[in-house]
Scaffold this active site. Structure first.
Site, PDB file in Angstrom:
ATOM      1  CE1 TYR A 149     104.347  83.713 -31.363  1.00 36.00           C
ATOM      2  CE2 TYR A 149     103.700  81.494 -30.749  1.00 36.00           C
ATOM      3  CZ  TYR A 149     103.361  82.777 -31.121  1.00 36.00           C
ATOM      4  OH  TYR A 149     102.046  83.109 -31.239  1.00 36.00           O
ATOM      5  CE  LYS A 200     105.663  99.531 -36.197  1.00 42.65           C
ATOM      6  NZ  LYS A 200     104.485 100.315 -36.620  1.00 42.65           N
ATOM      7  CG  ASP A 256      99.524  84.035 -32.943  1.00 40.06           C
ATOM      8  OD1 ASP A 256      98.748  83.104 -33.186  1.00 40.06           O
ATOM      9  OD2 ASP A 256      99.532  84.670 -31.863  1.00 40.06           O
ATOM     10  CG  ASP A 260      93.542  84.313 -34.146  1.00 42.86           C
ATOM     11  OD1 ASP A 260      94.017  83.281 -34.663  1.00 42.86           O
ATOM     12  OD2 ASP A 260      93.138  84.359 -32.972  1.00 42.86           O
TER      13      ASP A 260
HETATM   14  C1  IPM Z   1      98.166  79.428 -33.149  1.00 46.68           C
HETATM   15  C2  IPM Z   1      97.957  79.549 -31.665  1.00 46.68           C
HETATM   16  C3  IPM Z   1      99.260  79.189 -30.969  1.00 46.68           C
HETATM   17  C4  IPM Z   1     100.309  80.161 -31.442  1.00 46.68           C
HETATM   18  C5  IPM Z   1      99.174  79.190 -29.444  1.00 46.68           C
HETATM   19  C6  IPM Z   1      98.077  78.311 -28.941  1.00 46.68           C
HETATM   20  C7  IPM Z   1     100.496  78.824 -28.825  1.00 46.68           C
HETATM   21  O1  IPM Z   1      97.515  80.820 -31.332  1.00 46.68           O
HETATM   22  O2  IPM Z   1      98.485  78.311 -33.629  1.00 46.68           O
HETATM   23  O3  IPM Z   1      97.990  80.419 -33.847  1.00 46.68           O
HETATM   24  O4  IPM Z   1     100.419  81.261 -30.909  1.00 46.68           O
HETATM   25  O5  IPM Z   1     101.040  79.813 -32.369  1.00 46.68           O
HETATM   26 MG    MG Z   2      97.090  82.024 -33.008  1.00 45.47          MG
END
Ligand code: IPM
Ligand code: MG
Length: 379
Positions: A149, A200, A256, A260
């Site tokens: 990132y 990984k 990340d 999710d």
């Molecule tokens: C999160 C989001 C962010 C990330 C995006 C919106 C930049 O997906 O907080 O998980 O990737 O960190």
């Molecule tokens: Mg995210």
């Protein structure tokens, strides 16, 4: 006590859900004798509209003066065509880096009330649970201010020729890995004492470095059981046997993606809160802390009284716990949320998948938040 809280409501449903978290904090202040002063700031698309920049310097400066930051959500279709460094998401990255919140705690658990909203079958849940319960309770500790990132990135060539290229770099320093591991191990010692490094390491050098340092750290935390898992396998294990996990610690990008995935298991991303914490500095009273729901700005449902305010409200609880060590107050919020769910109220996203929803009532943002407030008043 007095606490100053930077508030960046942001875009889409951000303002409507964060305002509910503010209401809850105000009530906590009244009940427990604290004063929360909110400093409202612009970040994200709204800041682009008014200043041309997703994260105006004045926002970061003001946020750095506060004791903690509460963020709603940022982004939306209106700003999607802007170049990468001018998109609303840059505000998130800039705040994370600027505040130095390097450890992102993302809990995902299955509340008994929301069992029917979990897409996994009971036998999948029970098989992996240490006590055979149809349940799971895990915490993802995601590194937040390093890795791909923030690594070197760029493009070579004109973008049209076949040899034109683009790159992003995954680079981690020992110090960056060590400090997030400490947060994860400390969290594991307050939970069930298990930690899994997800990487990984069969392919990536940076992952091998994470593994080496984790092995060293593991030797210091003798009471914690450390395991190692490749990220592709972890993605599979989360939906095959989520009950096996306690704390997962991982890099920025893997965290990340996996968070999710884990959110779906808990019924809805609309339920999940997150805390991002940094080091305690000599000049400040509290460690750096930024709190936000995991969900995005959901522009399609913004302003329609449909958004689930619980993730934002639970993020406020995390703020009380991790920034201010107000455990009683955090528990009061969590218990009010629990009672509200017990009473059968559901925003659309957490409504049962089963047809028989006789004891569930679908409500909007306002009614849900009002019920939490009422439970807090009576609690
Ligand atoms: C999160 C989001 C962010 C990330 C995006 C919106 C930049 O997906 O907080 O998980 O990737 O960190
Ligand atoms: Mg995210």
């Amino acid at each position: 006590m007095n606490y100053s809280i930077a508030l960046t409501p942001g875009d889409g449903i951000g303002p409507e859900v964060s305002s509910k978290a503010v209401d809850v904090l105000d009530l906590i202040g009244d009940k427990f004798g604290h004063i929360f002063n909110f400093v409202e700031l612009e970040a994200g698309g709204c800041a682009i509209d008014s200043t041309g920049e997703p994260l105006p310097a004045s926002t970061l400066e003001a946020a750095l003066q506060c004791d903690a930051l509460l963020l709603g959500a940022v982004g939306g279709p209106k700003w999607e065509t802007l170049p990468g460094n001018l998109r609303p998401e840059r505000a998130l990255l800039g705040l994370r880096a600027g505040l130095g919140v390097f450890a992102n705690l993302r809990p995902a658990a299955l509340l008994p009330q929301l069992k029917d909203a979990c897409p996994l079958k009971d036998d999948v849940l029970t098989a992996s649970h240490p006590e055979g319960k149809a349940n799971f309770d895990l915490l993802i500790v995601r590194e937040l201010t390093g890795g791909i990132y923030f690594g070197e990135r760029g493009r070579d060539g004109d973008g049209r020729s076949p040899e034109s290229s683009a790159f992003d770099t995954e680079r981690y320093s020992r110090a960056e890995i060590e400090r997030v591991l400490r947060v994860a191990y400390d969290a594991a010692s307050k939970r069930r004492g298990k930690i899994c490094l997800v990487d990984k390491a069969n392919v990536l050098e940076s992952s091998r470095f994470w593994r080496e340092i984790t092995m060293e750290t593991a030797a210091e935390y003798k009471d914690i059981e450390t395991s190692y898992m490749y990220v592709d396998n972890c993605a599979m294990q989360l939906i095959r046997a989520p009950g096996q996990f306690d704390v997962i610690v991982t890099s920025n990008i893997f965290g990340d993606i996996l968070s999710d995935e884990a959110s779906v298991l808990s019924g809805s991303i609309g339920m999940l809160a997150s805390a991002s914490i940094g080091a305690k500095s000599a000049v400040k009273k509290y460690p750096a802390g930024m709190y936000e729901p995991i969900h995005g700005s959901a522009p399609d449902i913004a302003g329609k009284d449909l958004a689930n305010p619980l993730a934002a409200i639970l993020s406020a609880a995390m703020m009380l716990r991790y920034s201010f060590s107000l455990e009683k107050e955090a528990l009061a919020i969590e218990s009010a949320v629990n009672k509200t769910l017990d009473s059968g109220l559901r925003t659309k996203d957490i409504a049962s998948r089963a047809k028989n929803t006789a004891n569930e009532k679908i409500v909007g943002t306002n009614e849900m938040a009002a019920a939490v407030i009422k439970a807090l008043e009576n609690g």
